[in-house]
Design a protein around this motif. Structure first.
Motif, short mmCIF file in Angstrom:
data_model
loop_
_atom_site.label_atom_id
_atom_site.label_comp_id
_atom_site.label_asym_id
_atom_site.label_seq_id
_atom_site.Cartn_x
_atom_site.Cartn_y
_atom_site.Cartn_z
N THR A 164 -0.59 3.76 -7.08
CA THR A 164 0.44 3.76 -8.12
C THR A 164 -0.22 3.57 -9.48
O THR A 164 -1.09 2.71 -9.64
N ILE A 165 0.19 4.38 -10.44
CA ILE A 165 -0.32 4.23 -11.80
C ILE A 165 0.27 2.97 -12.41
O ILE A 165 1.48 2.76 -12.40
N ILE A 166 -0.61 2.13 -12.95
CA ILE A 166 -0.14 0.88 -13.56
C ILE A 166 -0.40 0.81 -15.06
O ILE A 166 -0.01 -0.14 -15.72
N GLY A 167 -1.04 1.85 -15.58
CA GLY A 167 -1.29 1.83 -17.02
C GLY A 167 -2.00 3.09 -17.48
O GLY A 167 -2.60 3.81 -16.68
N TYR A 168 -1.88 3.36 -18.79
CA TYR A 168 -2.56 4.50 -19.41
C TYR A 168 -3.40 4.00 -20.58
O TYR A 168 -3.09 2.97 -21.19
N GLU A 169 -4.46 4.76 -20.89
CA GLU A 169 -5.24 4.42 -22.07
C GLU A 169 -4.40 4.64 -23.32
O GLU A 169 -3.49 5.48 -23.36
N GLN A 170 -4.69 3.87 -24.35
CA GLN A 170 -3.98 4.02 -25.61
C GLN A 170 -4.42 5.31 -26.30
O GLN A 170 -5.60 5.63 -26.35
N VAL A 171 -3.45 6.05 -26.80
CA VAL A 171 -3.74 7.30 -27.49
C VAL A 171 -3.32 7.17 -28.94
O VAL A 171 -2.17 6.83 -29.24
N ASN A 172 -4.26 7.42 -29.85
CA ASN A 172 -3.98 7.39 -31.28
C ASN A 172 -4.18 8.78 -31.86
O ASN A 172 -5.24 9.39 -31.68
N VAL A 173 -3.16 9.28 -32.53
CA VAL A 173 -3.22 10.63 -33.10
C VAL A 173 -2.79 10.56 -34.56
O VAL A 173 -1.82 9.87 -34.90
N THR A 174 -3.50 11.25 -35.41
CA THR A 174 -3.11 11.35 -36.82
C THR A 174 -2.77 12.79 -37.14
O THR A 174 -3.32 13.73 -36.56
N THR A 175 -1.86 12.97 -38.07
CA THR A 175 -1.45 14.31 -38.47
C THR A 175 -0.91 14.27 -39.88
O THR A 175 -0.63 13.18 -40.43
N ASP A 176 -0.78 15.41 -40.49
CA ASP A 176 -0.21 15.49 -41.84
C ASP A 176 1.31 15.47 -41.77
O ASP A 176 1.92 15.83 -40.75
N LYS A 177 1.92 15.07 -42.88
CA LYS A 177 3.37 15.02 -42.95
C LYS A 177 3.95 16.41 -42.72
O LYS A 177 3.49 17.40 -43.29
N GLY A 178 4.92 16.46 -41.83
CA GLY A 178 5.58 17.73 -41.53
C GLY A 178 4.86 18.58 -40.51
O GLY A 178 5.32 19.67 -40.17
N VAL A 179 3.73 18.10 -39.99
CA VAL A 179 2.96 18.84 -38.99
C VAL A 179 3.04 18.09 -37.66
O VAL A 179 2.73 16.90 -37.59
N ALA A 180 3.47 18.79 -36.63
CA ALA A 180 3.60 18.16 -35.31
C ALA A 180 2.22 17.75 -34.80
O ALA A 180 1.26 18.50 -34.91
N PRO A 181 2.10 16.55 -34.27
CA PRO A 181 0.79 16.08 -33.78
C PRO A 181 0.37 16.86 -32.53
O PRO A 181 1.20 17.31 -31.74
N GLU A 182 -0.92 17.04 -32.37
CA GLU A 182 -1.48 17.66 -31.17
C GLU A 182 -1.85 16.56 -30.19
O GLU A 182 -2.80 15.81 -30.41
N LEU A 183 -1.10 16.47 -29.13
CA LEU A 183 -1.29 15.41 -28.14
C LEU A 183 -2.11 15.92 -26.96
O LEU A 183 -1.98 17.09 -26.56
N PRO A 184 -2.96 15.08 -26.38
CA PRO A 184 -3.78 15.52 -25.25
C PRO A 184 -2.93 15.80 -24.02
O PRO A 184 -1.90 15.16 -23.79
N SER A 185 -3.37 16.78 -23.25
CA SER A 185 -2.64 17.13 -22.02
C SER A 185 -3.07 16.25 -20.84
O SER A 185 -2.39 16.20 -19.82
N ARG A 186 -4.21 15.54 -20.99
CA ARG A 186 -4.70 14.64 -19.95
C ARG A 186 -5.18 13.35 -20.60
O ARG A 186 -5.82 13.38 -21.66
N ILE A 187 -4.86 12.23 -19.96
CA ILE A 187 -5.34 10.94 -20.45
C ILE A 187 -5.77 10.09 -19.26
O ILE A 187 -5.43 10.37 -18.10
N MET A 188 -6.53 9.05 -19.57
CA MET A 188 -7.04 8.17 -18.52
C MET A 188 -5.93 7.25 -18.02
O MET A 188 -5.23 6.61 -18.80
N ALA A 189 -5.78 7.24 -16.69
CA ALA A 189 -4.78 6.38 -16.06
C ALA A 189 -5.46 5.35 -15.18
O ALA A 189 -6.48 5.63 -14.53
N THR A 190 -4.91 4.15 -15.14
CA THR A 190 -5.39 3.08 -14.27
C THR A 190 -4.44 2.93 -13.10
O THR A 190 -3.21 2.95 -13.28
N PHE A 191 -5.00 2.79 -11.90
CA PHE A 191 -4.20 2.68 -10.68
C PHE A 191 -4.27 1.27 -10.11
O PHE A 191 -5.15 0.48 -10.47
#
Length: 204
Positions: A164-191
């Motif tokens: 069972t997944i019990i947590g995910y790594e923290q993801v920090n994303v920056t972007t310009d105003k009015g521009v949708a952020p590009e989020l990763p499709s895969r992140i580190m999960a802890t089981f």
């Protein structure tokens, strides 16, 4: 060749045969060659001038070069059939031409994995993340000579454990105003058991 130099040293690769020596005397002189009996030995060249009295003796010593890195073998402790979440030691053998096995502290090693989503190697340990089949190759450098092992086929079977997944790594994303952020499709999960690993995610 300098007629006034009578002793020469020629380095030959480790394991090589002594090369054949040919010589010709100037001005109708004669040459007699005594070949070297093998590597690490000397050949002698006897030169007699046309008058039959003037002679010179030349020596060529065939020095054998130090053995170089010749063979690399890679394996995994307990065999290359793994199960998800296994962590096993990578066994590496790097050998010189004379059979000397090099210690880990004198060689540079790079591990090449065919599919790092299946396995990865860190600090001499192989981590089995996902089921599948891939290859592991060791690239070793010693004294400017680089040799690769034959690829080792590694098979990872799916675990039978319920995780069972019990947590995910923290993801920090920056972007310009009015521009949708590009989020990763895969992140580190802890089981709750086994290795942490990258998983596919869908963002709301």
């Amino acid at each position: 060749f300098d007629p006034a130099t009578y002793n020469y040293t020629v380095e030959i690769p480790y394991g090589a045969e002594v090369p054949e020596i040919t010589a010709a005397a100037a001005e109708n002189g004669s040459v007699y060659i005594i070949p070297a009996m093998g590597p690490g030995r000397s050949a002698t060249i006897l030169v007699t001038a046309e008058d039959g009295e003037t002679t010179a003796t030349y020596s060529i010593f065939f020095q054998v070069a130090a053995p170089v890195l010749d063979q690399v073998e890679v394996s995994i402790e307990g065999g290359s059939a793994l199960t998800e979440d296994d962590v096993k030691t990578v066994d590496l053998t790097a050998m010189l031409q004379d059979g000397t096995v090099l210690s880990d502290d004198v060689i540079d090693v790079t591990y090449i994995v065919g599919d790092e989503d299946i396995i990865q190697v860190h600090d001499g340990q192989v981590y089995a993340y996902n089921a599948g089949e891939t290859t592991l190759t060791a690239r070793v450098t010693y004294q400017d000579v680089t040799v690769e092992s034959a690829p080792l086929t590694v098979t990872v079977e799916a675990t039978t454990e319920n995780k069972t997944i019990i947590g995910y790594e923290q993801v920090n994303v920056t972007t310009d105003k009015g521009v949708a952020p590009e989020l990763p499709s895969r992140i580190m999960a802890t089981f709750d058991k086994g290795l942490a690993k990258d998983v596919d995610v869908v963002w709301d």
